[in-house]
Design an enzyme around this catalytic site. Structure first.
Site, PDB file in Angstrom:
ATOM      1  CE  LYS A  63      21.423  52.814  39.681  1.00 15.67           C
ATOM      2  NZ  LYS A  63      22.147  53.222  38.451  1.00 15.67           N
ATOM      3  CB  SER A 138      19.878  51.716  35.470  1.00 18.18           C
ATOM      4  OG  SER A 138      21.114  52.197  35.990  1.00 18.18           O
ATOM      5  CB  SER A 162      22.442  54.808  34.788  1.00 16.35           C
ATOM      6  OG  SER A 162      22.131  53.704  33.991  1.00 16.35           O
TER       7      SER A 162
HETATM    8  N1  GLN Z   1      21.375  52.091  29.586  1.00 13.34           N
HETATM    9  C1  GLN Z   1      22.760  51.738  29.718  1.00 13.34           C
HETATM   10  C2  GLN Z   1      22.901  50.247  29.863  1.00 13.34           C
HETATM   11  O1  GLN Z   1      21.913  49.604  29.947  1.00 13.34           O
HETATM   12  C3  GLN Z   1      23.384  52.488  30.841  1.00 13.34           C
HETATM   13  C4  GLN Z   1      23.335  51.819  32.160  1.00 13.34           C
HETATM   14  C5  GLN Z   1      24.049  52.583  33.238  1.00 13.34           C
HETATM   15  O2  GLN Z   1      24.535  53.697  33.036  1.00 13.34           O
HETATM   16  N2  GLN Z   1      24.136  51.960  34.380  1.00 13.34           N
HETATM   17  O3  GLN Z   1      23.969  49.729  29.887  1.00 13.34           O
END
Ligand code: GLN
Length: 463
Positions: A63, A138, A162
C-alpha cells in the site's frame, strides 16, 4: 491458486512465475488502476538473483502509505506526488530480509481516508470482480491486485476497516492484527491510536506467512509488543477442525440490523456450519454499536488533523511558493483533496479549546466504555463475529454523501477502537465474514478464519 501452490510455482521457476504476473498486469492493469507505482523492471532484476527466506521469490504489493526506500510513496495524495521514501518501513525491511520482492505500490484513498477507493488523487481503483463497482477501501489497490492476480501477497493498513473492507469486496483474505503486534514505523500515519499494518492474501495461510515475517517488537515503534512464540504458519499447519469444538462464538443482534438481507443469509450459513462443527453459538445484544461510528469519526479527525500539520509545503511534499510563508503554507495545502480537508477542518474544530470537552473528550470516554464492554465479552466468549460489510459493493461514484460513506464502516471500526485482532474471510462473491478475537489472540482468529475458509472460500480458488 492457494498460497502454498504460489510458493511452489515461484520457487520452482521464479522467472516464469514473474512473467505470468507481468502478463496479467500488462493485460488488465489499465482497467483496474490498482498500482500508483509499478516496479516491474526492479522486480525483474531481483527475480534473477538468488533469494532465500520465507518469502523467497514471492511478489508482494505494498500500500502506498508504507515507505519503501528510494521509491515514490504518495499515500494517494498530490501532496506527496513526488515524495521519495528515505528509508524502509520496518515491515519492508523484514519482507526484504525474507526474500520477498516488491512488485509495486498500490492505489489507495488519499491518506487512507475513505471506504471505497474513490478519494485517491490517482483515480479510483476498479473492482476486478466487476469493473463498474468499487473495490472497497482504503487499501483498494492491495485487495484488487490479489483478486486480479497481479501479486502473490499484499500489505494494507487498517484504521477503521481499510484492510477488511476491500478484502470482503474483492473476495480475498485480510487481517488487522492486535494493535502493537506489527510495527508502524515507516507507515504514514492517519490516526496513530488506531492504525495498524496488516497482511492481505489469497488464503489464511498467506496471512499467517506474512504475519510471521512482519510481526514482532521493534525499537523504532514503542507501542509494539512481542510476537507469540509459536509461528502463525505452524499454528495453521497443525490445525484440525475439531480443535475449535466447544469454543464460544458470539454475534450481536444489532450487527444484523445494519446488514442487507442477502449478506445476512450468507452470514447465517456460516453460523449454522460452525454450530454443526460443535462450536457454541450465542446471540447477544451490543447496543454500544450505535456509538461506534460517531466515536470513530471524532477520534480519527482529531488525530488526523494533528498528523497532517507536517504537510505545510515547507518540510516536504508539494509546495506552492507565494509572497510570504503563511500564504505559501495556505496555497500548498490547497492541493489536498476534499475528504482530507473535511477531516482536517473537523479535527481542528473539535480539538479547539472551546469545543474540546464537548466532542473529543466525550469520544475518548465512549471509546473506553466500548473497550471495556468488548473486553468483558471476551472473558466469556472466544470470538465475536459479524459480516465484514453491511452491503455489497456499490457503483463507482454512487455514494457521494460523506455520512452515508462513514456508515459503511459500522461493522469494522469496533476492532480498531478496542485494538483487537480482526480478519475477513470471503464466503461468497464480495461478501466477507468478520472474525474478531481478544487482544493478542491473533492466532486464534486465524484458526477460525481457516475453519471458515475450508468450507466457504473454495469459490475463489478456481483460477
Ligand atoms: N473508511 C474508514 C475511514 O475512512 C477507514 C479508513 C482506514 O481504515 N484507513 O476512516
Amino acid at each position: 491458486m492457494f498460497t502454498k501452490e504460489i510458493i511452489e510455482d515461484a520457487r520452482s521457476d521464479p522467472i516464469n512465475h514473474f512473467e505470468k504476473i507481468r502478463k496479467n498486469i500488462e493485460r488488465n492493469e489499465n482497467e483496474v488502476n490498482s498500482f500508483i507505482t509499478l516496479l516491474l523492471d526492479e522486480a525483474e532484476k531481483e527475480i534473477k538473483q538468488t533469494k532465500e527466506g520465507k518469502l523467497a521469490y514471492l511478489l508482494i504489493a505494498i500500500k502506498d502509505n508504507i515507505l519503501v526506500e528510494g521509491i515514490k510513496t504518495t499515500a494517494g495524495s498530490k501532496m506527496l506526488k513526488n515524495y521519495i521514501a528515505p528509508f524502509d518501513a520496518t515491515v519492508i525491511k523484514n519482507i526484504k530480509k525474507e526474500g520477498g520482492i516488491i512488485i509495486g505500490k498500490t492505489n489507495m484513498d488519499e491518506f487512507a481516508c475513505g471506504s471505497d477507493g474513490t478519494t485517491s488523487a490517482f483515480g479510483p481503483t476498479r473492482n476486478p470482480l466487476d469493473l463498474e463497482k468499487v473495490p472497497g477501501g482504503s487499501s483498494s489497490g492491495s485487495a484488487a491486485v490479489l483478486a486480479a492476480e497481479f501479486a502473490d501477497l499484499a500489505l494494507g493498513s487498517d484504521t477503521g476497516g481499510s484492510i477488511r473492507n476491500p478484502s470482503a469486496f474483492c473476495s480475498i483474505f485480510g487481517f488487522k492484527p492486535t494493535y502493537g503486534i506489527v510495527s508502524r514505523y515507516g507507515l504514514i500515519d492517519m490516526a496513530m491510536s488506531l492504525d495498524q499494518i496488516g497482511p492481505m492474501a489469497k488464503d489464511t495461510y498467506g496471512l499467517a506467512l506474512l504475519m510471521d515475517v512482519i510481526s514482532g517488537k521493534d525499537i523504532y515503534d514503542p507501542t509494539t509488543i512481542r510476537k507469540p512464540t509459536k509461528s502463525f504458519t505452524e499454528i495453521i499447519e497443525n490445525f484440525k477442525d475439531n480443535n475449535l469444538k466447544g469454543k464460544k462464538v458470539v454475534y450481536a443482534r444489532e450487527f444484523l440490523d445494519y446488514t442487507e438481507d442477502k449478506i445476512k443469509r450468507k452470514f447465517f450459513n456460516v453460523i449454522d456450519y460452525l454450530n454443526s462443527l460443535g462450536l457454541e453459538i450465542i446471540e447477544t445484544s451490543l447496543p454500544e454499536i450505535e456509538y461506534a461510528v460517531p466515536t470513530y469519526y471524532l477520534v480519527v479527525p482529531s488525530e488526523f488533523a494533528s498528523a497532517m500539520q507536517r504537510y505545510d509545503g515547507l518540510k516536504y511534499g508539494y509546495r506552492k511558493e507565494v509572497r510570504d510563508i503563511w500564504n505559501t503554507i495556505m496555497e500548498s495545502r490547497k492541493v489536498l483533496g476534499r475528504e482530507v480537508k473535511r477531516r482536517i477542518f473537523l479535527g481542528t474544530f473539535i480539538t479547539s479549546r472551546e469545543e474540546f470537552g464537548k466532542w473529543y473528550k466525550k469520544a475518548v470516554l465512549v471509546r473506553l466504555k466500548i473497550r471495556k464492554r468488548l473486553l468483558e465479552l471476551f472473558k466469556k466468549y472466544d470470538y465475536l463475529v459479524s459480516p465484514t460489510m453491511p452491503v455489497l459493493p456499490w457503483r463507482i461514484g454512487e455514494i457521494q454523501d460523506p455520512l452515508t460513506m462513514y456508515q459503511m464502516d459500522v461493522l469494522t471500526v469496533l476492532a480498531n477502537l478496542v485494538g483487537i485482532p480482526s480478519g475477513s474471510v470471503p464466503i461468497a462473491k464480495s461478501v466477507g465474514f468478520q472474525v474478531m478475537g481478544n487482544l493478542k489472540e491473533d492466532h486464534k482468529v486465524l484458526e477460525l478464519m481457516y475453519t471458515v475458509e475450508q468450507k466457504f472460500s473454495k469459490f475463489i480458488k478456481t483460477n
